[in-house]
Write an enzyme that holds these catalytic residues in place. Sequence first.
Site, PDB file in Angstrom:
ATOM      1  N   ASN A  10       1.064  -0.936  -0.189  1.00 22.78           N
ATOM      2  CA  ASN A  10       0.077   0.212   0.551  1.00 22.78           C
ATOM      3  C   ASN A  10       0.846   1.009   0.061  1.00 22.78           C
ATOM      4  O   ASN A  10       1.566   1.773   1.021  1.00 22.78           O
ATOM      5  CB  ASN A  10      -0.677   0.049   1.337  1.00 22.78           C
ATOM      6  CG  ASN A  10      -1.412   1.223   1.317  1.00 22.78           C
ATOM      7  OD1 ASN A  10      -1.461   1.692   0.612  1.00 22.78           O
ATOM      8  ND2 ASN A  10      -2.477   1.624   2.757  1.00 22.78           N
ATOM      9  N   LYS A  12       0.942   4.017  -0.348  1.00 27.31           N
ATOM     10  CA  LYS A  12      -0.349   5.348   0.444  1.00 27.31           C
ATOM     11  C   LYS A  12      -0.128   6.847  -0.706  1.00 27.31           C
ATOM     12  O   LYS A  12      -0.250   6.892  -1.664  1.00 27.31           O
ATOM     13  CB  LYS A  12      -0.197   5.524   1.675  1.00 27.31           C
ATOM     14  CG  LYS A  12      -0.142   3.820   2.594  1.00 27.31           C
ATOM     15  CD  LYS A  12      -0.091   4.530   3.748  1.00 27.31           C
ATOM     16  CE  LYS A  12      -0.101   3.024   4.646  1.00 27.31           C
ATOM     17  NZ  LYS A  12      -0.281   3.202   6.115  1.00 27.31           N
ATOM     18  N   HIS A  94      -9.768   0.682   5.198  1.00 28.00           N
ATOM     19  CA  HIS A  94      -7.763   0.855   5.711  1.00 28.00           C
ATOM     20  C   HIS A  94      -8.409   2.707   6.690  1.00 28.00           C
ATOM     21  O   HIS A  94      -8.747   3.742   7.056  1.00 28.00           O
ATOM     22  CB  HIS A  94      -7.179   1.607   4.720  1.00 28.00           C
ATOM     23  CG  HIS A  94      -5.598   1.810   5.126  1.00 28.00           C
ATOM     24  ND1 HIS A  94      -5.309   2.826   5.912  1.00 28.00           N
ATOM     25  CD2 HIS A  94      -4.869   0.705   5.199  1.00 28.00           C
ATOM     26  CE1 HIS A  94      -4.066   2.560   6.279  1.00 28.00           C
ATOM     27  NE2 HIS A  94      -3.306   1.307   5.982  1.00 28.00           N
ATOM     28  N   GLU A  96      -6.611   4.536   8.200  1.00 28.24           N
ATOM     29  CA  GLU A  96      -6.185   5.844   7.805  1.00 28.24           C
ATOM     30  C   GLU A  96      -7.101   6.911   7.219  1.00 28.24           C
ATOM     31  O   GLU A  96      -7.874   8.058   6.932  1.00 28.24           O
ATOM     32  CB  GLU A  96      -4.880   5.937   7.203  1.00 28.24           C
ATOM     33  CG  GLU A  96      -4.008   6.354   7.343  1.00 28.24           C
ATOM     34  CD  GLU A  96      -2.381   5.395   6.946  1.00 28.24           C
ATOM     35  OE1 GLU A  96      -2.658   5.576   5.330  1.00 28.24           O
ATOM     36  OE2 GLU A  96      -1.936   4.802   7.201  1.00 28.24           O
ATOM     37  N   GLU A 164      -4.895  -4.724  11.154  1.00 29.13           N
ATOM     38  CA  GLU A 164      -4.055  -3.565  10.957  1.00 29.13           C
ATOM     39  C   GLU A 164      -3.857  -3.086  12.146  1.00 29.13           C
ATOM     40  O   GLU A 164      -4.964  -2.098  12.265  1.00 29.13           O
ATOM     41  CB  GLU A 164      -4.086  -2.781  10.019  1.00 29.13           C
ATOM     42  CG  GLU A 164      -3.780  -3.632   8.681  1.00 29.13           C
ATOM     43  CD  GLU A 164      -3.397  -2.200   7.366  1.00 29.13           C
ATOM     44  OE1 GLU A 164      -2.607  -2.825   6.896  1.00 29.13           O
ATOM     45  OE2 GLU A 164      -4.008  -1.609   7.313  1.00 29.13           O
ATOM     46  N   GLY A 170       2.482   2.590  10.964  1.00 26.79           N
ATOM     47  CA  GLY A 170       3.685   3.383  10.313  1.00 26.79           C
ATOM     48  C   GLY A 170       4.744   4.157  11.898  1.00 26.79           C
ATOM     49  O   GLY A 170       4.887   4.876  11.891  1.00 26.79           O
ATOM     50  N   SER A 210       3.391  -1.732  10.690  1.00 26.96           N
ATOM     51  CA  SER A 210       4.880  -2.513  10.557  1.00 26.96           C
ATOM     52  C   SER A 210       5.231  -3.493  10.325  1.00 26.96           C
ATOM     53  O   SER A 210       6.332  -4.041  11.087  1.00 26.96           O
ATOM     54  CB  SER A 210       5.775  -1.534  12.004  1.00 26.96           C
ATOM     55  OG  SER A 210       4.686  -0.211  12.476  1.00 26.96           O
TER      56      SER A 210
HETATM   57  P1  PGA Z   1       2.956   0.159   7.761  1.00 29.11           P
HETATM   58  O1  PGA Z   1       1.940   0.543   6.867  1.00 29.11           O
HETATM   59  O2  PGA Z   1       3.616  -0.750   6.538  1.00 29.11           O
HETATM   60  O3  PGA Z   1       3.783   1.680   7.133  1.00 29.11           O
HETATM   61  O4  PGA Z   1       2.924   0.759   9.234  1.00 29.11           O
HETATM   62  C1  PGA Z   1       0.793  -0.748   6.413  1.00 29.11           C
HETATM   63  C2  PGA Z   1      -0.328  -0.010   6.004  1.00 29.11           C
HETATM   64  O5  PGA Z   1      -1.296   1.222   6.073  1.00 29.11           O
HETATM   65  O6  PGA Z   1      -1.155  -0.886   5.335  1.00 29.11           O
END
Ligand code: PGA
Length: 252
Positions: A10, A12, A94, A96, A164, A170, A210
């Site tokens: 992803n 982003k 997601h 976010e 997640e 992140g 992460s």
């Molecule tokens: P990350 O994001 O691997 O940077 O923690 C995962 C995601 O939000 O899909």
Amino acid sequence: MKRVSFVAGNWKMNTSRSTAIDLARGVVRGAMSGVDIGVAPPFVYLDAVGAAVAGSTVKLGAQDVYIEKNGAFTGEISIEMLKDLSVSFVLAGHSERRHVLGEKPELVSKKAQTIYAAGLTLVHCVGETLAQRDANQTFDVVRTQLGELGAWVTDPQRLVIAYEPVWAIGTGRNATDAQAQEVHAFIRQTLAKTYSQDLADRVRIQYGGSLKPDNAKALLSQPDVDGGLIGGASLKAESFLAIAAAAVAAAR
Ligand code: PGA
């Protein structure tokens, strides 16, 4: 039940046109068998990344979609537009989108149904915040978010759940192997109760938050973890492919 893991990047709101193409080419060059691999670039680079992965096994994904077919929805992108660009999987829910962009469960649910009804693979994202985990609400939150899916889910091949934990996205702080496995097993049980054991056994459940080359093998070896949804580490072909390779090794 043997499930082929699905490792998806992803991206982003990252990359430029040229770095997106380079990254996609790097993923295509290093893609291995034994795992499904996909990349979800920003909308504006879908066409270019689609051309870069065309003819390879790497699947093209989108990070979002709107629920209407067409019309006066300034800034939005329809499922038909995504199909037009050979997108095969789309994320819904997601964290976010839920927590930064303020998407409500009703909208997430409609988006999920839009993706599934169009014949594409739905990657439905679920996960608790740190406050919810600390208040012992993880299972309730995940159960409620799974409830955004309806009786319309019938084909386990076209449903992927991404677990997640919001506190792990992140932040560099991944869930432990045991924490991930516990929630993944709960997700599978919930799907079995809602649909059928057979469907639950076939649905892939990705871990996200992460995920990195150095923690991938342990997380992806958990019995109910069937790949990953990767943000930060998917922005370099090398680290993304190392996670995909860990998924292959974990399946042995
Ligand atoms: P990350 O994001 O691997 O940077 O923690 C995962 C995601 O939000 O899909």
